[in-house]
Scaffold this active site. Structure first.
Site, PDB file in Angstrom:
ATOM      1  N   TYR A  62       0.258  -1.467  -0.145  1.00 22.41           N
ATOM      2  CA  TYR A  62       0.534  -0.274   0.007  1.00 22.41           C
ATOM      3  C   TYR A  62       1.140   1.258   0.167  1.00 22.41           C
ATOM      4  O   TYR A  62       0.304   2.417  -0.290  1.00 22.41           O
ATOM      5  CB  TYR A  62      -0.471  -0.102   1.409  1.00 22.41           C
ATOM      6  CG  TYR A  62      -1.611  -1.130   0.917  1.00 22.41           C
ATOM      7  CD1 TYR A  62      -1.732  -2.053   0.220  1.00 22.41           C
ATOM      8  CD2 TYR A  62      -2.228  -0.993   2.266  1.00 22.41           C
ATOM      9  CE1 TYR A  62      -2.603  -2.843   0.452  1.00 22.41           C
ATOM     10  CE2 TYR A  62      -3.410  -2.605   2.877  1.00 22.41           C
ATOM     11  CZ  TYR A  62      -4.078  -3.091   1.386  1.00 22.41           C
ATOM     12  OH  TYR A  62      -4.554  -4.149   1.730  1.00 22.41           O
ATOM     13  N   LEU A 204     -17.457  -3.998   1.532  1.00 23.07           N
ATOM     14  CA  LEU A 204     -18.446  -3.402   0.974  1.00 23.07           C
ATOM     15  C   LEU A 204     -18.542  -3.663  -0.905  1.00 23.07           C
ATOM     16  O   LEU A 204     -19.534  -2.911  -1.367  1.00 23.07           O
ATOM     17  CB  LEU A 204     -18.596  -1.479   1.363  1.00 23.07           C
ATOM     18  CG  LEU A 204     -18.590  -1.427   2.870  1.00 23.07           C
ATOM     19  CD1 LEU A 204     -18.495   0.029   2.581  1.00 23.07           C
ATOM     20  CD2 LEU A 204     -19.742  -1.422   3.054  1.00 23.07           C
ATOM     21  N   LYS A 244     -12.696   0.424   4.385  1.00 22.18           N
ATOM     22  CA  LYS A 244     -11.866   1.971   4.741  1.00 22.18           C
ATOM     23  C   LYS A 244     -12.744   2.922   3.890  1.00 22.18           C
ATOM     24  O   LYS A 244     -13.891   3.152   2.652  1.00 22.18           O
ATOM     25  CB  LYS A 244     -11.235   1.719   2.942  1.00 22.18           C
ATOM     26  CG  LYS A 244     -10.433   2.383   2.739  1.00 22.18           C
ATOM     27  CD  LYS A 244     -10.696   3.474   1.094  1.00 22.18           C
ATOM     28  CE  LYS A 244     -10.257   4.966   0.660  1.00 22.18           C
ATOM     29  NZ  LYS A 244     -10.921   5.692  -0.120  1.00 22.18           N
ATOM     30  N   ARG A 250     -18.166   8.736   7.906  1.00 26.16           N
ATOM     31  CA  ARG A 250     -18.539   7.049   7.360  1.00 26.16           C
ATOM     32  C   ARG A 250     -17.973   6.924   7.593  1.00 26.16           C
ATOM     33  O   ARG A 250     -18.235   4.881   8.365  1.00 26.16           O
ATOM     34  CB  ARG A 250     -17.963   7.602   6.148  1.00 26.16           C
ATOM     35  CG  ARG A 250     -19.058   7.928   5.422  1.00 26.16           C
ATOM     36  CD  ARG A 250     -18.223   7.621   3.187  1.00 26.16           C
ATOM     37  NE  ARG A 250     -19.689   8.205   2.587  1.00 26.16           N
ATOM     38  CZ  ARG A 250     -18.545   8.266   0.508  1.00 26.16           C
ATOM     39  NH1 ARG A 250     -17.974   7.990   0.349  1.00 26.16           N
ATOM     40  NH2 ARG A 250     -19.764   8.825   0.085  1.00 26.16           N
ATOM     41  N   ASN A 254     -19.673   3.315   9.997  1.00 28.16           N
ATOM     42  CA  ASN A 254     -19.057   1.772   9.791  1.00 28.16           C
ATOM     43  C   ASN A 254     -18.928   1.142  11.175  1.00 28.16           C
ATOM     44  O   ASN A 254     -18.999   0.002  11.392  1.00 28.16           O
ATOM     45  CB  ASN A 254     -18.053   1.933   8.908  1.00 28.16           C
ATOM     46  CG  ASN A 254     -18.339   2.376   7.319  1.00 28.16           C
ATOM     47  OD1 ASN A 254     -19.836   2.098   6.893  1.00 28.16           O
ATOM     48  ND2 ASN A 254     -17.058   2.522   6.648  1.00 28.16           N
TER      49      ASN A 254
HETATM   50  N1  LIG Z   1      -5.320  -8.655   1.243  1.00 31.13           N
HETATM   51  C1  LIG Z   1      -5.811  -8.104  -0.088  1.00 31.13           C
HETATM   52  O1  LIG Z   1      -5.620  -8.569  -1.260  1.00 31.13           O
HETATM   53  C2  LIG Z   1      -6.806  -6.604  -0.105  1.00 31.13           C
HETATM   54  C3  LIG Z   1      -7.647  -6.797  -1.268  1.00 31.13           C
HETATM   55  C4  LIG Z   1      -8.424  -5.239  -1.262  1.00 31.13           C
HETATM   56  C5  LIG Z   1      -8.854  -4.808   0.263  1.00 31.13           C
HETATM   57  N2  LIG Z   1      -7.954  -4.994   1.745  1.00 31.13           N
HETATM   58  C6  LIG Z   1      -7.899  -4.966   2.518  1.00 31.13           C
HETATM   59  O2  LIG Z   1      -9.682  -4.357   3.055  1.00 31.13           O
HETATM   60  C7  LIG Z   1      -9.932  -2.990   3.041  1.00 31.13           C
HETATM   61  C8  LIG Z   1     -11.132  -2.062   2.300  1.00 31.13           C
HETATM   62  O3  LIG Z   1     -11.593  -3.485   1.447  1.00 31.13           O
HETATM   63  P1  LIG Z   1     -11.781  -1.989   0.206  1.00 31.13           P
HETATM   64  O4  LIG Z   1     -10.793  -0.645   0.559  1.00 31.13           O
HETATM   65  O5  LIG Z   1     -10.926  -2.508  -1.241  1.00 31.13           O
HETATM   66  O6  LIG Z   1     -12.874  -1.735  -0.294  1.00 31.13           O
HETATM   67  P2  LIG Z   1     -14.442  -1.143   1.039  1.00 31.13           P
HETATM   68  O7  LIG Z   1     -13.847  -1.072   2.439  1.00 31.13           O
HETATM   69  O8  LIG Z   1     -15.245  -2.577   0.797  1.00 31.13           O
HETATM   70  O9  LIG Z   1     -15.190  -0.318   0.359  1.00 31.13           O
HETATM   71  C9  LIG Z   1     -14.080   1.160   0.293  1.00 31.13           C
HETATM   72  C10 LIG Z   1     -14.938   2.199  -0.427  1.00 31.13           C
HETATM   73  O10 LIG Z   1     -15.928   1.677  -0.171  1.00 31.13           O
HETATM   74  C11 LIG Z   1     -16.382   3.795   0.189  1.00 31.13           C
HETATM   75  N3  LIG Z   1     -17.229   3.388   1.639  1.00 31.13           N
HETATM   76  C12 LIG Z   1     -16.908   2.993   2.577  1.00 31.13           C
HETATM   77  N4  LIG Z   1     -17.391   3.401   3.903  1.00 31.13           N
HETATM   78  C13 LIG Z   1     -19.221   4.021   2.861  1.00 31.13           C
HETATM   79  C14 LIG Z   1     -20.583   4.029   3.280  1.00 31.13           C
HETATM   80  N5  LIG Z   1     -20.226   4.114   5.030  1.00 31.13           N
HETATM   81  N6  LIG Z   1     -20.784   5.361   2.754  1.00 31.13           N
HETATM   82  C15 LIG Z   1     -20.588   5.207   1.148  1.00 31.13           C
HETATM   83  N7  LIG Z   1     -19.132   4.600   0.914  1.00 31.13           N
HETATM   84  C16 LIG Z   1     -18.808   4.588   1.578  1.00 31.13           C
HETATM   85  C17 LIG Z   1     -15.329   4.185   0.148  1.00 31.13           C
HETATM   86  O11 LIG Z   1     -15.308   5.523  -0.312  1.00 31.13           O
HETATM   87  P3  LIG Z   1     -14.461   6.624   0.599  1.00 31.13           P
HETATM   88  O12 LIG Z   1     -13.714   6.413   1.175  1.00 31.13           O
HETATM   89  O13 LIG Z   1     -14.859   7.852  -0.500  1.00 31.13           O
HETATM   90  O14 LIG Z   1     -15.361   6.952   1.863  1.00 31.13           O
HETATM   91  C18 LIG Z   1     -14.336   3.308  -0.806  1.00 31.13           C
HETATM   92  O15 LIG Z   1     -14.593   3.924  -2.322  1.00 31.13           O
HETATM   93  C19 LIG Z   1      -8.366  -2.044   2.108  1.00 31.13           C
HETATM   94  O16 LIG Z   1      -8.813  -0.678   2.591  1.00 31.13           O
HETATM   95  C20 LIG Z   1      -7.051  -3.244   2.694  1.00 31.13           C
HETATM   96  O17 LIG Z   1      -7.069  -2.921   3.954  1.00 31.13           O
HETATM   97  C21 LIG Z   1      -6.457  -6.557   1.144  1.00 31.13           C
END
Ligand SMILES: NC(=O)c1ccc[n+]([C@@H]2O[C@H](COP(=O)([O-])OP(=O)(O)OC[C@H]3O[C@@H](n4cnc5c(N)ncnc54)[C@H](OP(=O)(O)O)[C@@H]3O)[C@@H](O)[C@H]2O)c1
Length: 298
Positions: A62, A204, A244, A250, A254
């Site tokens: 990251y 999400l 995230k 938000r 969450n």
């Molecule tokens: N191990 C792996 O390979 C891997 C891969 C992907 C992710 N991860 C981990 O998993 C974590 C979470 O996954 P992710 O970041 O990919 O996706 P996520 O948490 O499923 O979704 C994040 C997205 O949703 C939006 N969001 C979050 N809360 C919200 C709410 N309450 N209302 C409306 N929109 C909301 C955020 O926008 P805003 O920021 O604009 O609010 C962002 O665009 C990552 O940060 C990372 O730590 C690990």
């Protein structure tokens, strides 16, 4: 403070982790480790900690461990009250690189120990397909007193079987893509049946599930937001999650998952949204081989 209500999950080694944490992929969106980006990451992580998050998920790939560490340091929260995870980058799989990269991670985070270190991807098409030596080198780190738990990420059933059969050491966690659009049943069941906790990444669906009509209707009936009902679905399935967001409102939303429940029928209705492989958003672990440019290149 919301931290009091967050449930814990106990790993197969007895260590506990808050079931809800804060994800830092794309915090900020441009992952170049510049001074400006480091300051932004520190600010966002600081806000999350102020609101009550105590579990932070980061990774070498990251490019933001320095900022995460600065946010933690500035918070003044005692180390033992925090759970910090990082992940081995795809360019660091050789055993010597595992040790070097782990040292660098601790240095960047400004920590004496890490709670959880994961192999980020198996990258079976690189290193002659040998992710077993990488796993062995990671498990050796446990003896040094600077790592509490070791696990994997993006491991398919066959990858899990192979490292356990060949080393006798079972990961505490498999961090995999799971959300209502992609239940990832095979990898989930292979993990749970071996006593490996499931961490659901992109819980999400990277925000893409928030406009789903069925989820919107359920959220309206529950007087909750779409994000809250999706995250609650994960909590009731026993998944560890770390959504995230860059927005404090938000972040707070969450966190508020522990004062309502979905009925078994509501959980089943969300289970039925699974699109199978077509619902996968991220890369396929069998072929993913990306190595970011800021990492040690093999
Ligand atoms: N191990 C792996 O390979 C891997 C891969 C992907 C992710 N991860 C981990 O998993 C974590 C979470 O996954 P992710 O970041 O990919 O996706 P996520 O948490 O499923 O979704 C994040 C997205 O949703 C939006 N969001 C979050 N809360 C919200 C709410 N309450 N209302 C409306 N929109 C909301 C955020 O926008 P805003 O920021 O604009 O609010 C962002 O665009 C990552 O940060 C990372 O730590 C690990």
């Amino acid at each position: 403070m919301a931290t009091q209500t967050i449930t814990n999950i106990t790993f197969n080694n007895g260590v506990t982790i808050p079931q809800l944490g804060f994800g830092t992929l794309n915090v900020p969106a441009d992952r170049t480790p510049s001074d400006e980006n480091t300051a932004k990451t520190a600010e966002i992580v600081g806000l999350a900690l102020e609101l009550g998050y105590r579990h932070i998920d980061t990774a070498q790939m990251y490019g933001n461990e320095l900022g995460v560490g600065r946010g933690i340091a500035a918070s003044g929260i005692p180390r033992e009250h925090l759970f910090v995870t990082s992940k081995l980058g795809n360019g660091n799989h050789r055993p010597d690189d595992v040790r070097r990269a782990f040292d660098e991670t601790l240095q960047k985070l400004g920590l004496d120990y890490l709670d959880l270190f994961l192999m980020h991807w198996p990258v079976p098409t690189l290193y002659g397909g040998d992710y077993v030596s990488t796993w062995k080198a990671m498990t050796d780190l446990l003896a040094g007193g600077r790592l509490r738990s070791v696990g994997v990420s993006n491991f398919q059933p066959g990858h899990l079987k192979r490292i356990i059969d060949e080393t006798g050491i079972t990961p505490v966690v498999n961090q995999i893509e799971v959300h209502p659009g992609f239940n990832n049943d095979a990898a989930r069941h292979a993990s749970v049946s071996r006593g490996i906790a499931v961490e659901a990444w992109s819980p999400l669906g990277q925000g893409k599930l928030l406009d789903d009509t069925a989820i919107g209707e359920l959220a309206a009936r529950k007087r909750r937001t779409a994000a809250q009902v999706i995250l609650r679905w994960h909590i009731q399935h026993g998944h560890i999650v770390f959504p995230k967001t860059m927005h404090p409102k938000r972040m707070q939303e969450n966190l508020n998952l522990f004062d309502f429940e979905l009925s078994p029928a509501e959980v089943a209705a969300m289970d039925a949204l699974d699109k199978g492989e077509a619902g996968r958003i991220g890369p396929n672990p069998n072929t993913f081989d990306w190595i970011p440019s800021h990492e040690h290149i093999i």
